[in-house]
Motif scaffolding. Structure first.
Motif, mmCIF file in Angstrom:
data_model
loop_
_atom_site.group_PDB
_atom_site.id
_atom_site.type_symbol
_atom_site.label_atom_id
_atom_site.label_comp_id
_atom_site.label_asym_id
_atom_site.label_seq_id
_atom_site.Cartn_x
_atom_site.Cartn_y
_atom_site.Cartn_z
ATOM 1 N N TRP A 88 35.897 55.940 25.255
ATOM 2 C CA TRP A 88 35.758 54.571 24.759
ATOM 3 C C TRP A 88 37.121 54.113 24.246
ATOM 4 O O TRP A 88 37.822 54.863 23.559
ATOM 5 N N ARG A 89 37.494 52.886 24.592
ATOM 6 C CA ARG A 89 38.756 52.318 24.124
ATOM 7 C C ARG A 89 38.508 50.910 23.596
ATOM 8 O O ARG A 89 37.621 50.197 24.084
ATOM 9 N N LYS A 90 39.326 50.531 22.617
ATOM 10 C CA LYS A 90 39.323 49.150 22.102
ATOM 11 C C LYS A 90 40.729 48.608 22.204
ATOM 12 O O LYS A 90 41.666 49.142 21.596
ATOM 13 N N ASP A 91 40.867 47.539 22.988
ATOM 14 C CA ASP A 91 42.180 46.914 23.211
ATOM 15 C C ASP A 91 43.209 47.945 23.671
ATOM 16 O O ASP A 91 44.377 47.924 23.268
ATOM 17 N N GLY A 92 42.775 48.864 24.517
ATOM 18 C CA GLY A 92 43.669 49.858 25.088
ATOM 19 C C GLY A 92 43.849 51.112 24.270
ATOM 20 O O GLY A 92 44.469 52.077 24.758
ATOM 21 N N ASN A 93 43.330 51.160 23.047
ATOM 22 C CA ASN A 93 43.483 52.335 22.182
ATOM 23 C C ASN A 93 42.205 53.163 22.215
ATOM 24 O O ASN A 93 41.103 52.644 22.015
ATOM 25 N N GLU A 94 42.368 54.457 22.449
ATOM 26 C CA GLU A 94 41.210 55.332 22.552
ATOM 27 C C GLU A 94 40.543 55.501 21.186
ATOM 28 O O GLU A 94 41.202 55.742 20.175
ATOM 29 N N ILE A 95 39.215 55.368 21.176
ATOM 30 C CA ILE A 95 38.469 55.492 19.918
ATOM 31 C C ILE A 95 37.416 56.593 19.995
ATOM 32 O O ILE A 95 36.590 56.719 19.091
ATOM 33 N N GLY A 96 37.430 57.385 21.053
ATOM 34 C CA GLY A 96 36.487 58.498 21.130
ATOM 35 C C GLY A 96 36.279 58.958 22.549
ATOM 36 O O GLY A 96 36.422 58.183 23.503
ATOM 37 N N ASN A 97 35.957 60.255 22.708
ATOM 38 C CA ASN A 97 35.624 60.799 24.016
ATOM 39 C C ASN A 97 34.524 61.828 23.852
ATOM 40 O O ASN A 97 34.325 62.395 22.761
ATOM 41 N N LEU A 98 33.800 62.071 24.918
ATOM 42 C CA LEU A 98 32.703 63.025 24.885
ATOM 43 C C LEU A 98 32.384 63.453 26.306
ATOM 44 O O LEU A 98 32.817 62.829 27.289
ATOM 45 N N THR A 99 31.631 64.529 26.400
ATOM 46 C CA THR A 99 31.205 65.030 27.700
ATOM 47 C C THR A 99 29.931 64.314 28.123
ATOM 48 O O THR A 99 28.953 64.239 27.367
ATOM 49 N N THR A 116 31.459 42.983 12.441
ATOM 50 C CA THR A 116 31.208 42.186 11.235
ATOM 51 C C THR A 116 32.201 41.047 11.035
ATOM 52 O O THR A 116 32.006 40.213 10.159
ATOM 53 N N GLY A 117 33.271 41.017 11.797
ATOM 54 C CA GLY A 117 34.265 39.966 11.605
ATOM 55 C C GLY A 117 35.194 39.875 12.799
ATOM 56 O O GLY A 117 34.995 40.507 13.842
ATOM 57 N N GLU A 118 36.239 39.079 12.620
ATOM 58 C CA GLU A 118 37.173 38.829 13.716
ATOM 59 C C GLU A 118 37.876 40.100 14.182
ATOM 60 O O GLU A 118 38.195 40.243 15.362
ATOM 61 N N ASP A 119 38.095 41.052 13.262
ATOM 62 C CA ASP A 119 38.765 42.292 13.646
ATOM 63 C C ASP A 119 37.940 43.097 14.646
ATOM 64 O O ASP A 119 38.500 43.906 15.397
ATOM 65 N N GLY A 120 36.640 42.900 14.651
ATOM 66 C CA GLY A 120 35.799 43.652 15.571
ATOM 67 C C GLY A 120 35.753 43.081 16.969
ATOM 68 O O GLY A 120 35.251 43.741 17.888
ATOM 69 N N LEU A 121 36.255 41.872 17.147
ATOM 70 C CA LEU A 121 36.264 41.270 18.476
ATOM 71 C C LEU A 121 37.392 41.858 19.310
ATOM 72 O O LEU A 121 38.343 42.425 18.795
ATOM 73 N N GLY A 122 37.280 41.694 20.614
ATOM 74 C CA GLY A 122 38.321 42.196 21.498
ATOM 75 C C GLY A 122 37.722 42.799 22.755
ATOM 76 O O GLY A 122 36.588 42.500 23.151
ATOM 77 N N LYS A 123 38.492 43.679 23.381
ATOM 78 C CA LYS A 123 38.066 44.306 24.647
ATOM 79 C C LYS A 123 37.676 45.752 24.402
ATOM 80 O O LYS A 123 38.491 46.565 23.963
ATOM 81 N N TYR A 124 36.433 46.085 24.694
ATOM 82 C CA TYR A 124 35.915 47.439 24.598
ATOM 83 C C TYR A 124 35.729 47.972 26.023
ATOM 84 O O TYR A 124 35.099 47.304 26.864
ATOM 85 N N SER A 125 36.238 49.155 26.274
ATOM 86 C CA SER A 125 36.198 49.720 27.619
ATOM 87 C C SER A 125 35.528 51.082 27.596
ATOM 88 O O SER A 125 35.788 51.894 26.700
ATOM 89 N N CYS A 126 34.683 51.307 28.574
ATOM 90 C CA CYS A 126 34.114 52.639 28.805
ATOM 91 C C CYS A 126 34.711 53.171 30.102
ATOM 92 O O CYS A 126 34.804 52.453 31.099
ATOM 93 N N LEU A 127 35.117 54.442 30.078
ATOM 94 C CA LEU A 127 35.776 55.045 31.228
ATOM 95 C C LEU A 127 35.116 56.382 31.552
ATOM 96 O O LEU A 127 34.847 57.194 30.650
#
Length: 307
Positions: A88-99, A116-127
């Motif tokens: 999982w990535r948010k705005d290109g930064n990895e925020i977790g991985n799993l098998t 909860t706010g503007e900081d939570g908006l953006g692009k979330y990617s699953c790879l």
């Protein structure tokens, strides 16, 4: 005897005070305002299916804070392994991985996010390794497209800038003036009344009076939602009344310069030619003299023939 009377007098005094109903307890402090209850976030689920060789983009418009569950299902490729690594990535930064295990002939990647706010908006990617990807674009509703050309007005006039939101009605509207550093909030100016803001359900207008060239620039309008503000902008250009005439004035100046050069040239060339006493120049005088001589020669030839 004096020592034995002192406790008795104190007891009598306390008895009188209680008999008169005097309250000797401390005054309570100011009443605290009740704590505002925090409502639990609503839950929303967004799911996408990724087929072989595809990259999916899903736009998610949010108006309020939400507990958002994102889910990606990949059907895999021809060589389906028992497990792969998911990210999982948010705005290109990895925020977790799993098998991720292969279940029901597909891979499933799921995660919940508290937005909860503007900081939570953006692009979330699953790879799924480097073989498949899906993007969730979390944003507030966007306004109409920005105009390509600026709004042009004149010094001393008034202008009306307008923004519209065709989608969900915002709670309110804001206007900002952009400078070189930041956006400055515009309010209805109570001193000179140069600005006037009028908000409607899905429309807002900013009126600017007594324009100057310094008012040129970019003005941002913001549709306010509980989770964030949707921004758009209008470009304003303030010119003087002479501005449209500048091309015409430039052409006139060029013509005048050209005519002046021609006249100066004619004047200089005319001065170089010598002028005879009768007002004719030397070339004209020579032509006339040659003509007289030829006439005299012809007349003398005729006389000789007659003799």
């Amino acid at each position: 005897m004096l020592v034995s009377r002192t406790p008795l007098s104190c007891q009598v005094l306390l008895l009188l005070l209680s008999w008169r109903g005097i309250d000797t307890t401390e005054e309570p402090g100011p009443t605290r305002p009740p704590s505002v209850p925090i409502n639990p976030l609503s839950t929303d689920v967004r799911s996408v299916v990724i087929k072989a060789g595809e990259n999916v983009v899903e736009k998610v418009e949010l108006l309020n804070p939400v507990n958002l569950e994102l889910e990606c299902n990949w059907t895999g490729n021809q060589n389906k392994l028992p497990s792969i690594t998911g990210y999982w990535r948010k705005d290109g930064n990895e925020i977790g991985n799993l098998t991720v295990l292969l279940e029901n002939d597909q891979y499933n990647l799921k995660r919940a996010f508290n937005i909860t706010g503007e900081d939570g908006l953006g692009k979330y990617s699953c790879l799924f390794g480097d073989q498949a990807k899906a993007d969730f674009i979390l944003e507030v509703p966007q306004m109409d497209s920005v105009k390509d050309k600026p709004i042009v007005s004149y010094v001393g006039d008034s202008v009306v800038l307008t923004c519209k939101m065709e989608k969900p009605k915002p709670s309110t509207w804001y206007w900002y003036r952009a400078n070189e550093i930041e956006k400055v909030l515009i309010d209805n100016d109570a001193e000179n009344r140069r600005y006037k803001i009028k908000n409607e359900d899905k429309k807002t207008t900013l009126m600017i009076f007594n324009l100057t060239e310094a008012d040129s620039g970019r003005y941002y309008c913001g549709a306010v939602y509980n989770i964030s503000i949707s921004l758009s902008y209008v470009e304003l250009k303030v010119i003087t009344f002479l501005e449209p005439l500048k091309p015409f004035i430039a052409i006139v100046v060029e013509v005048l310069v050209l005519v002046t050069i021609i006249l100066l040239y004619e004047r200089r060339t005319s001065k170089r030619r010598p002028v005879a006493g009768n007002g004719m120049n030397a070339d004209q005088t020579n032509k006339l003299t040659q003509g007289d001589n030829s006439e005299m020669e012809e007349s003398s030839t005729m006389r000789q023939r007659k003799v």
